[in-house]
Write a protein that holds these residues in place. Structure first.
Motif, PDB file in Angstrom:
ATOM      1  N   ILE A   7      -2.434  10.715   0.267  1.00  0.00           N
ATOM      2  CA  ILE A   7      -2.679   9.795  -0.770  1.00  0.00           C
ATOM      3  C   ILE A   7      -2.449   8.614   0.201  1.00  0.00           C
ATOM      4  N   SER A   8      -3.270   7.686  -0.263  1.00  0.00           N
ATOM      5  CA  SER A   8      -3.402   6.184   0.093  1.00  0.00           C
ATOM      6  C   SER A   8      -3.988   5.441  -0.900  1.00  0.00           C
ATOM      7  N   VAL A   9      -3.176   4.421  -1.423  1.00  0.00           N
ATOM      8  CA  VAL A   9      -3.634   3.451  -2.346  1.00  0.00           C
ATOM      9  C   VAL A   9      -3.053   2.216  -2.310  1.00  0.00           C
ATOM     10  N   THR A  10      -3.703   1.105  -2.889  1.00  0.00           N
ATOM     11  CA  THR A  10      -3.286  -0.247  -2.653  1.00  0.00           C
ATOM     12  C   THR A  10      -2.417  -0.636  -3.927  1.00  0.00           C
ATOM     13  N   VAL A  11      -1.575  -1.348  -3.791  1.00  0.00           N
ATOM     14  CA  VAL A  11      -0.624  -1.409  -5.094  1.00  0.00           C
ATOM     15  C   VAL A  11      -0.492  -3.102  -5.347  1.00  0.00           C
TER      16      VAL A  11
ATOM     17  N   ILE B 167      -1.412   7.742 -10.219  1.00  0.00           N
ATOM     18  CA  ILE B 167      -2.129   8.972  -9.244  1.00  0.00           C
ATOM     19  C   ILE B 167      -1.495  10.253  -9.917  1.00  0.00           C
TER      20      ILE B 167
ATOM     21  N   GLY C  17       1.006  -1.226  -0.042  1.00  0.00           N
ATOM     22  CA  GLY C  17      -0.003  -0.113   0.053  1.00  0.00           C
ATOM     23  C   GLY C  17       0.916   1.320  -0.116  1.00  0.00           C
TER      24      GLY C  17
ATOM     25  N   ARG D 259      -0.720   1.282 -11.044  1.00  0.00           N
ATOM     26  CA  ARG D 259      -1.530   2.238 -10.542  1.00  0.00           C
ATOM     27  C   ARG D 259      -1.122   3.678 -10.887  1.00  0.00           C
TER      28      ARG D 259
ATOM     29  N   SER E 186       1.078   5.103   1.134  1.00  0.00           N
ATOM     30  CA  SER E 186       0.478   6.312   1.622  1.00  0.00           C
ATOM     31  C   SER E 186       1.476   7.256   1.843  1.00  0.00           C
TER      32      SER E 186
ATOM     33  N   THR F 137      -2.135   5.051   8.535  1.00  0.00           N
ATOM     34  CA  THR F 137      -1.243   4.723   7.684  1.00  0.00           C
ATOM     35  C   THR F 137      -0.304   3.767   8.285  1.00  0.00           C
TER      36      THR F 137
END
Lengths: 223, 472
Positions: A83-87, A95, A75, A93, A77, A149
């Motif tokens: 910003i917080s995304v799963t990878v 952004i 993830g 991905r 962050s 986070t």
């Protein structure tokens, strides 16, 4: 014989096209798709962690940040930029961001990815447009964001406990004084999966986290 | 069109495909092999670029999915069983070396080839080296099959070695004596119903010029160092069609024939007979199919971890077991079965001879074992290829709009229903072949039938092992 010479030259041209033209086409395709995109590749700390460890951009510049994982689910962050995304492994991905404020923004992994997960730290350096020193970021840290986070991966998004103990009302936080909480966050719990955060979180961040833990542990437990 | 019994060696019906004038014109054209190689060269370049510059995630990288799933499945399920060494004719790996050697891609350039032209050492004129190179690659398969960089390095080593050998030695010694893939393709190509042979061996006997050996204006001398007049088995022929182009007597053709004829051949002019190196290739291939099934499909996760080099001590154990089963374990059990067969049949033939001869009966079983193993993963994983058509390097492209196609296992519930008939077909064919080979060596059918008992039991045990691994 003349016809065969023609075939020979055609063959040479085709081989050259394949050996030179094909790699060039791939390069061109990558330019079209990725252009000026910046990349962050996540891999577990045992394999090198975030690559590159530091990304530098200019304040006010629009960035296409492409993030992918080379091994397991991670993830990304960046608390300072929200910003917080799963990878996911192999998936790219994208952004888009335009950081306006110069400074050093810490980027971390929010999914427990390896025994050394706590070392998954990188830095996004936002330089002032005209050059010059990079200012420290002084905004008050947000305890809830920091919890999500750094802590939620092990202790659960509501503090209900996962591989780590609960930090809500059902846990032992209400019985702990601030010095104990501070020490645990700073030094970790030797012999457990709880890492030491002292060298990764500032004093202000640790205090914000403790304040949030107090609030969380006073709320009635949520399922 | 059917040519029956031209000579003792062709005592089986053959249908000459090259009597079709269009096909004959095509294969006689000097650009024929180049046209086969070119698309594969393009794919090969893409594979290398993806392996070295693409994502390290295996299932998102063209190199892994297209080499180890798409190509492998096409090779083992279609190309080898139906067309033998056809892959060797279109393989891009030796092509740059050969073009450099000839200083030409398509044309027949007269004069000395660009090579030192050394002769391959006599002691290595067999497939022992190929057995070794295959074992070396197979031992590290868990790495090579999952990591694009490892695949790239191995393929780059192959092409580099092929190039180097072509500069040092005459013709295609890499293909004939070194290539780990060519070794097993040759073994299993003996099952295939396609062959390149002379039409009438008698014509070659009386033809003194031997253009196929020496080359002429139409074709190069056989790159595989075979003499078509004495070519009886697919293992010795790379289907490059140079002899077909060079033969002034139009005595070379491509034929359809019944499956497995090369394995029935006991002796033929210019052929030394069944040999231990090829017998060992049969053991190695069968052992590897079993070991891979256990490691990749079996319930023992620790085996996969060991094979994956995650723990050096574990890998050392795995390597010992892997090499032990390949070189001693399976051949040892088979030797016991052959000794029993020899004792039951009261045969006077030396044990070693009978061991080598009967090992060839394992070829169909090995091939079907590999087909069954390949079926276990190809239908489940082939859908990974679809997004890679749009994004071969895993760089976030979407060239054809298929980049987000999800992983879709196709008919996974039917896989065992496909595997079992394939395995049992292999068993039946292998037992039948063992009987024919026993008959060739023991003289009469009654002795052969008695000798068959331990051999058939060994083969059945192997199939039951496969079945246990696939059905759980």
């Amino acid at each position: 014989m003349g016809a065969m010479k023609g075939w020979e030259w055609l063959a040479r041209g085709l081989v050259l096209s394949v050996l030179v033209g094909l790699p060039l086409s791939l390069w061109a395709a990558d330019r079209v798709w990725n252009g000026s995109a910046r990349w962050w590749i996540a891999q577990i700390p045992e394999s090198g962690g975030w690559q590159p460890p530091t990304l530098e951009v200019q304040a006010g510049e629009e960035i296409r940040l492409r993030v992918t994982s080379a091994d397991v689910v991670h993830g990304l962050s960046i608390p300072g930029l929200g910003i917080s995304v799963t990878v996911e492994p192999g998936k790219v991905r994208e952004i888009r961001l335009r950081p306006e404020r110069p400074g050093r923004y810490r980027a971390i992994c929010t999914v427990v990815c390896s025994p050394r997960h706590g070392e998954m730290i990188a830095e996004l350096v936002v330089r002032p447009p005209g050059g010059g020193p990079i200012p420290e970021i002084t905004a008050a840290p947000d305890g809830a964001f920091l919890f999500q986070t750094y802590c939620a991966a092990c202790h659960g998004p509501q503090g209900e406990g996962k591989i780590g103990p609960p930090l809500n009302a059902a846990g032992r936080v209400p019985q702990m004084d601030e010095a104990t909480l501070r020490a645990i966050i700073r030094q970790g719990r030797p012999g457990t999966a709880m890492p030491a955060w002292g060298d990764r979180l500032s004093s202000e961040e640790i205090e914000a986290l403790i304040r949030f833990l107090r609030e969380l542990s006073q709320e009635p437990s949520r399922p | 069109m059917v040519v029956r019994g031209m000579a003792r060696a062709f005592a089986y019906p053959r249908l000459e495909l090259t009597r079709c004038s269009l096909l004959r014109r095509l294969v006689k054209h000097r650009a024929f092999q180049f046209m086969l190689i070119l698309p594969n060269l393009a794919v090969f370049v893409l594979v290398l670029v993806a392996a070295f510059l693409g994502t390290p995630v295996g299932n998102r990288n063209f190199a892994i999915i297209f080499v180890w799933i798409v190509w492998w499945a096409a090779l083992i399920i279609l190309l080898i069983p139906l067309a033998g060494r056809i892959w060797c004719a279109m393989c891009p790996i030796p092509a740059p070396g050969e073009w450099l050697q000839r200083l030409a891609i398509v044309t027949r350039r007269p004069g000395r080839p660009f090579t030192l032209g050394l002769s391959w050492p006599r002691a290595l004129r067999n497939i022992w080296l190929q057995n070794g190179t295959f074992l070396a690659v197979a031992l590290f398969s868990a790495l090579i099959l999952t990591r694009p960089l490892a695949t790239g390095i191995v393929l780059a080593l192959f092409i580099g070695l092929a190039l180097l050998l072509s500069l040092l030695f005459e013709r295609r010694v890499f293909c004939r004596y070194v290539c780990p893939v060519g070794g097993f393709i040759g073994l299993y190509a003996m099952v295939a119903p396609l062959e390149l042979r002379v039409k009438d061996p008698q014509v070659c006997v009386t033809h003194k010029e031997k253009d196929c050996l020496r080359g002429n204006a139409e074709g190069y001398p056989c790159p595989w160092m075979a003499y078509p007049g004495n070519l009886w088995r697919n293992i010795d022929c790379g289907l490059c069609t140079e002899c077909l182009k060079a033969c002034p007597k139009e005595n070379v053709g491509i034929f359809l024939r019944p499956f497995g004829q090369d394995l029935l051949l006991a002796r033929a002019p210019g052929w030394k007979g069944r040999s231990l190196d090829e017998a060992y290739k049969a053991f190695i291939m069968l052992s590897c199919a079993l070991i891979y099934s256990a490691v990749y499909i079996g319930p023992w996760g620790f085996l996969k971890e060991w094979a994956n080099l995650s723990d050096p001590a574990g890998f050392a154990l795995y390597a010992t077991g892997f090499l032990g089963v390949n070189l001693i374990g399976l051949p040892g059990v088979f030797l016991i079965a052959v000794a029993l067969a020899r004792w039951i049949a009261r045969a006077g033939i030396p044990l070693r001879r009978l061991f080598v001869e009967l090992a060839y009966a394992l070829v169909p079983l090995g091939l079907t074992g590999w087909i069954a193993f390949t079926l276990s993963f190809v239908l489940v994983n082939i859908s990974y290829a679809i997004p890679l058509l749009s994004d071969p390097l895993g760089r976030g492209w979407d060239l054809l709009g298929t980049a987000s196609h999800p992983w879709t296992p196709y008919i996974p519930e039917l896989v065992p229903l496909l595997q079992l008939p394939v395995l049992w077909l292999g068993l039946v064919v292998s037992i039948g072949l063992a009987f024919r080979i026993a008959q060739q060596n023991l003289g009469d059918a009654a002795k052969a039938r008695r000798a068959l008992l331990p051999i058939a039991s060994f083969m059945t045990l192997i199939v039951l092992l496969f079945q246990r691994l696939y059905l759980g």
